[in-house]
Structure formats: C-alpha cells, structure tokens
Scaffold this motif. Structure first.
Motif, PDB file in Angstrom:
ATOM      1  N   MET A   1      -7.986   1.898  -4.414  1.00  0.00           N
ATOM      2  CA  MET A   1      -8.888   1.451  -3.343  1.00  0.00           C
ATOM      3  C   MET A   1      -9.960   2.495  -3.013  1.00  0.00           C
ATOM      4  SD  MET A   1      -6.203  -0.268  -0.674  1.00  0.00           S
ATOM      5  CE  MET A   1      -5.406   1.290  -0.270  1.00  0.00           C
TER       6      MET A   1
ATOM      7  N   VAL B   1       0.849  -1.188   0.000  1.00  0.00           N
ATOM      8  CA  VAL B   1       0.000   0.000   0.000  1.00  0.00           C
ATOM      9  C   VAL B   1       0.891   1.247   0.000  1.00  0.00           C
ATOM     10  CG1 VAL B   1      -1.816   1.264   1.213  1.00  0.00           C
ATOM     11  CG2 VAL B   1      -1.845  -1.237   1.188  1.00  0.00           C
TER      12      VAL B   1
ATOM     13  N   TYR C   1       3.042   6.671   2.480  1.00  0.00           N
ATOM     14  CA  TYR C   1       3.163   6.997   3.904  1.00  0.00           C
ATOM     15  C   TYR C   1       4.297   8.011   4.120  1.00  0.00           C
ATOM     16  CZ  TYR C   1       0.040   3.013   4.759  1.00  0.00           C
ATOM     17  OH  TYR C   1      -1.035   2.151   4.749  1.00  0.00           O
TER      18      TYR C   1
ATOM     19  N   LYS D   1      -0.521   4.513  -0.529  1.00  0.00           N
ATOM     20  CA  LYS D   1      -1.350   5.727  -0.438  1.00  0.00           C
ATOM     21  C   LYS D   1      -0.610   6.747   0.445  1.00  0.00           C
ATOM     22  CE  LYS D   1      -3.836   3.925   3.540  1.00  0.00           C
ATOM     23  NZ  LYS D   1      -4.983   3.151   4.014  1.00  0.00           N
TER      24      LYS D   1
ATOM     25  N   ARG E   1      -2.993  -6.526   1.619  1.00  0.00           N
ATOM     26  CA  ARG E   1      -2.722  -5.115   1.348  1.00  0.00           C
ATOM     27  C   ARG E   1      -1.948  -4.565   2.540  1.00  0.00           C
ATOM     28  NH1 ARG E   1      -8.557  -5.389   0.935  1.00  0.00           N
ATOM     29  NH2 ARG E   1      -8.505  -4.161   2.845  1.00  0.00           N
ATOM     30  N   VAL E   2      -0.625  -4.646   2.452  1.00  0.00           N
ATOM     31  CA  VAL E   2       0.206  -4.271   3.597  1.00  0.00           C
ATOM     32  C   VAL E   2       0.731  -2.857   3.411  1.00  0.00           C
ATOM     33  CG1 VAL E   2       2.307  -4.804   4.890  1.00  0.00           C
ATOM     34  CG2 VAL E   2       0.863  -6.660   4.044  1.00  0.00           C
ATOM     35  N   GLY E   3       0.476  -2.014   4.394  1.00  0.00           N
ATOM     36  CA  GLY E   3       0.947  -0.634   4.351  1.00  0.00           C
ATOM     37  C   GLY E   3       2.042  -0.379   5.359  1.00  0.00           C
TER      38      GLY E   3
ATOM     39  N   CYS F   1      -4.933  -5.989   6.120  1.00  0.00           N
ATOM     40  CA  CYS F   1      -3.937  -4.924   6.243  1.00  0.00           C
ATOM     41  C   CYS F   1      -2.801  -5.476   7.112  1.00  0.00           C
ATOM     42  CB  CYS F   1      -4.573  -3.705   6.892  1.00  0.00           C
ATOM     43  SG  CYS F   1      -5.258  -4.095   8.526  1.00  0.00           S
ATOM     44  N   SER F   2      -1.819  -4.649   7.446  1.00  0.00           N
ATOM     45  CA  SER F   2      -0.675  -5.130   8.245  1.00  0.00           C
ATOM     46  C   SER F   2      -1.132  -5.819   9.525  1.00  0.00           C
ATOM     47  CB  SER F   2       0.244  -3.966   8.649  1.00  0.00           C
ATOM     48  OG  SER F   2       0.714  -3.274   7.528  1.00  0.00           O
TER      49      SER F   2
ATOM     50  N   TYR G   1     -11.528  -0.324  -7.063  1.00  0.00           N
ATOM     51  CA  TYR G   1     -12.641  -0.749  -6.211  1.00  0.00           C
ATOM     52  C   TYR G   1     -13.949  -0.232  -6.787  1.00  0.00           C
ATOM     53  CZ  TYR G   1      -9.994  -2.238  -2.000  1.00  0.00           C
ATOM     54  OH  TYR G   1      -9.201  -2.886  -1.097  1.00  0.00           O
TER      55      TYR G   1
ATOM     56  N   ARG H   1     -18.221   2.245   6.095  1.00  0.00           N
ATOM     57  CA  ARG H   1     -17.554   3.355   5.427  1.00  0.00           C
ATOM     58  C   ARG H   1     -17.951   3.286   3.946  1.00  0.00           C
ATOM     59  NH1 ARG H   1     -11.079   4.089   5.965  1.00  0.00           N
ATOM     60  NH2 ARG H   1     -11.083   2.343   4.527  1.00  0.00           N
TER      61      ARG H   1
ATOM     62  N   HIS I   1     -12.558  -4.207   4.350  1.00  0.00           N
ATOM     63  CA  HIS I   1     -11.520  -3.630   5.211  1.00  0.00           C
ATOM     64  C   HIS I   1     -12.010  -3.697   6.653  1.00  0.00           C
ATOM     65  CE1 HIS I   1      -7.952  -1.355   6.079  1.00  0.00           C
ATOM     66  NE2 HIS I   1      -8.602  -0.298   6.528  1.00  0.00           N
TER      67      HIS I   1
ATOM     68  N   TYR J   1       0.907   7.054  11.402  1.00  0.00           N
ATOM     69  CA  TYR J   1       0.323   7.231  10.066  1.00  0.00           C
ATOM     70  C   TYR J   1       0.217   8.712   9.725  1.00  0.00           C
ATOM     71  CZ  TYR J   1      -1.505   2.381  10.387  1.00  0.00           C
ATOM     72  OH  TYR J   1      -1.645   1.036  10.517  1.00  0.00           O
TER      73      TYR J   1
HETATM   74  C1  LIG Z   1      -4.523   1.821   4.393  1.00  0.00           C
HETATM   75  C2  LIG Z   1      -5.191   0.608   3.958  1.00  0.00           C
HETATM   76  C3  LIG Z   1      -4.536  -0.627   4.066  1.00  0.00           C
HETATM   77  C4  LIG Z   1      -3.178  -0.786   4.718  1.00  0.00           C
HETATM   78  O1  LIG Z   1      -3.244  -0.584   6.103  1.00  0.00           O
HETATM   79  P1  LIG Z   1      -1.950  -0.682   7.045  1.00  0.00           P
HETATM   80  O2  LIG Z   1      -2.478  -0.633   8.409  1.00  0.00           O
HETATM   81  O3  LIG Z   1      -1.104   0.501   6.737  1.00  0.00           O
HETATM   82  O4  LIG Z   1      -1.260  -1.955   6.701  1.00  0.00           O
HETATM   83  C5  LIG Z   1      -5.195  -1.732   3.571  1.00  0.00           C
HETATM   84  N1  LIG Z   1      -6.419  -1.629   3.004  1.00  0.00           N
HETATM   85  C6  LIG Z   1      -7.062  -0.454   2.878  1.00  0.00           C
HETATM   86  C7  LIG Z   1      -8.411  -0.411   2.237  1.00  0.00           C
HETATM   87  C8  LIG Z   1      -6.481   0.691   3.363  1.00  0.00           C
HETATM   88  O5  LIG Z   1      -7.125   1.860   3.248  1.00  0.00           O
END
Ligand SMILES: *Cc1c(COP(=O)(O)O)cnc(C)c1O
Length: 387
Positions: free
Chosen positions: A83, A34, A40, A36, A222-224, A206-207, A102, A135, A165, A371
C-alpha cells in the motif's frame, strides 16, 4: 528463558475477531488483513499462518520489505498487496513474485510499465485516488492522464484495484469529510469504468469504515486493528454498546485481544521506609517496601512515561511500577503480594487471574494510541502461540 520477556498470541481470539468483521460483510467481498507495522506489533511471521488457518488469503503491507517477509511466510496462493513504499528497483521483484502494489505517482506508473515490458509479464497495480485525505493518490485531473496512459499500455499494466483511504472514519468529527470522500471516489471510479478501466476490486474500507460506513465495503476490505482485538477508537466501542442496547442484547465486547506480553521477576529486595527507588528522587518509600525488578524497560518498548504510572500483574494482583522505568529494567512494589519470588510470571499486557492490563489503559496514561503502542513493541521480543 533466553529473553527477558515474550509475547503470547491467541489464535482463538484472532479467529473470533475475523469472524466478527466478516459478519459485517456481504458474501463475495474479499478480506485483506492489514499486517503493516510488523502486524501491529504481533509479528508478521507469526500472524500470517494463524490468519491463513482462518481462511485469510490476502494481506496488505506498507513496504516492499514487509512484502518480502510476507511472501516468504505465506502459502503460494496467498495474495500480497503493497500500500505504500516500493522503490523502482524492487518493482521487478514484485512483478516476478505476483505481489501487487499501489500506484499514486506517474513516476511509479511508468516504472511499473517499463519493468513489465522488460519482463514480459504484466504488473498488478492498484490505482490510489486522492479523494480528500491529501496524502497520496491521483486527483481527478491527473486521472485523465493516467487513464490515457493505461489505455495505451493495457498489455503491461493490469488494474487489479482502484482504491482510496479515509481521513479518520473512526471519529464522528470527520463525518462530512468521509461522506465527501465516498462521493468523490464513486464518481472517479465511474469515470474510469466509462473509459474502459474496470478494476477487479474497488476498495476503500479500513476497520472503522467497515463498522460505520457499510457502503464503503465494496469488493475488498483492508482490515487492520480490529483483527488484533482493538477498536479503532473509543467512540466506535461506545457505538457498539449503544447498538447492543437498542437491540436489547447484553453489552459484551465482541473483540478479543490476540496479544499478551509477559516477563518474570528477576530479583526481590526489601527497602526500609524513607528511601528513594531507582534513579533520582521520583519515588520515596512511605513504608517498608518489598520491591521486585522486572527485566523490561524502555529499550524493550515499555514507555519511560510509565515511570511511577504503569501497573503490571503479579500473582493475580495489580501492582505499581515505582521509580523511573530504566532502559532494561523496571521496579515494582510487591509489598502486598504474598511471597513474591524470582521467576514468578509478570504480565505487562494481558490477563492474569481475574485481572487484565489493556493496551488502551497504557494509552490513557501516555497519551498514545493503541496503534502506536502496539507497533512500538520491538521485533526482537520472541512471539509464540499460546496453548
Ligand atoms: C492502516 C491502513 C488500513 C487499516 O486500518 P485499520 O484502522 O487498522 O483497520 C487500511 N488501509 C490503509 C491504506 C492503511 O494504511
């Protein structure tokens, strides 16, 4: 140097973090990084090549403008997924450039279908499901209508993903809410599959979910934040240490920070005891004080709330920010530093000598999350890769 500060990125740290997260996944799950929020705060254009060197070939962005930047930077085979925001007008760009996106409203669903029809090229879409976060996403009722629409428009709409999510997988407070979301997701996906809509990827994690709810990993993650070396929460960091203890392994932090933020001393002055520093009267010298100015202020992403609170590193020593943080400058107390001089390196975030200023220590002081602090780092600060 042309700019007043710069951001240094460490490719080995990134590689280490990606490896750590991949170690939690069975082979076969796709790794989407990720990026976005300008990756980061690390810089989309800087991070993509570094990640591609670690065999990452899928990136998730929030908006179409980020997708355009990612498409320009990434190699041709790399996949990009939006997304969040894409307007009707940009759907054509996405389809033409093989960028998936999406879909969580009928408006977007029909726009995608009509554009695909016109272009004679199918749109790759990810159906986002509402499973309890409230959301965006189609709820169970709407899904019937969506599946019906898809059945009639298979030629134009390729369902690459079905996704959702979680509403805070990083905190135990949300445990039962997340559990319900997982169940809801699974039952809605089964319904879709039964009606002939079989996605290539089911993706939800996510993470935090990868680390705490392994069953959410599915076909793609989806790892941020973890890529960049940060724990999604202090709780997850603590959990890691508890797990290490149980296994009898030494409690080291497996994640490394990718980013450091550095500037330089701009001037050095001596101020007698009993004088105020910078605007106003928030800091009174209680001794003869040597001050240095650093050309970074809130206009550069260094929060004003760190006035009289922040610390930076100079000559391997932790020194205090004194007085108020100005738009373009801050003042630091360098009385205890030996021979501070113009041009000396100042570390705002990162390591110098044996010491480290972490983003989370900022967070503790200003009450904001990693973040938020990271994404507030302005895009105009130059980023480069460390040697
Ligand atoms: C930001 C986000 C992620 C990643 O989240 P992290 O906590 O940073 O890993 C995954 N999916 C969606 C839809 C997000 O908005």
């Amino acid at each position: 140097m042309l700019h007043t500060s710069f951001i240094e990125l460490n490719p080995e740290a990134l590689q280490n973090n990606i490896r750590y997260m991949r170690d939690h996944m069975a082979k076969g799950a796709r790794y989407s990084m990720v990026i976005k929020g300008n990756a980061y705060g690390h810089g989309i254009e800087n991070i993509i090549p570094m990640a591609e060197a670690c065999d990452v070939d899928h990136f998730s962005v929030f908006s179409v403008s980020e997708a355009i930047r990612a498409r320009k930077t990434a190699s041709a085979e790399t996949e990009i997924m939006i997304m969040g925001w894409i307007d009707r007008e940009e759907i054509e760009w996405a389809i033409q450039n093989d960028v998936s996106f999406y879909v969580f409203t009928f408006d977007r669903l029909t726009a995608a279908c009509n554009t695909a029809k016109r272009l004679k090229k199918s749109a790759s879409i990810h159906l986002e499901l509402e499973t309890g976060m409230h959301r965006t996403g189609f709820n169970g009722k709407e899904l019937d209508k969506v599946l019906h629409y898809l059945a009639r428009n298979r030629k134009h709409l390729y369902v690459e993903g079905i996704c959702t999510h979680y509403a805070g997988a990083e905190s135990i407070n949300n445990y039962s809410r997340i559990r319900e979301q997982i169940d809801t997701f699974n039952s809605l996906v089964n319904k879709s599959i039964n009606e002939g809509v079989v996605p290539k990827y089911r993706h939800t994690a996510c993470s935090a979910a990868v680390l705490r709810y392994p069953e959410t990993i599915m076909d793609l993650v989806r790892v941020g934040i973890a890529n960049y070396g940060f724990w999604p929460s202090e709780e997850l960091r603590m959990n890691h240490f508890i797990d290490s203890e149980k296994k009898g392994v030494p409690p080291t932090d497996p994640l490394d920070r990718v980013l450091a933020w550095k500037s330089t001393v701009m001037s050095v002055n001596v101020v007698p005891a009993g004088e105020y520093i910078s605007y106003g009267k928030s800091y009174l010298t209680n001794r003869d004080t040597t001050i240095a100015t650093v050309p970074v202020g809130y206009g550069y992403g260094y929060a004003r709330t760190l006035s009289n609170m922040g610390h930076v590193l100079l000559h391997g020593k932790r020194v205090k920010v004194i007085g108020s943080v100005n738009m373009n400058m801050m003042v630091i107390d360098v009385t205890d530093v030996k021979k501070p001089k113009i041009g000396d390196e100042v570390v705002l975030i990162g390591k110098q000598g044996d010491l480290n200023i972490s983003v989370s220590s900022f967070g503790d002081m200003t009450n904001s999350l990693n973040y938020e602090l990271l994404t507030r780092l302005p895009g105009h600060i130059p980023r480069h890769i460390s040697e």
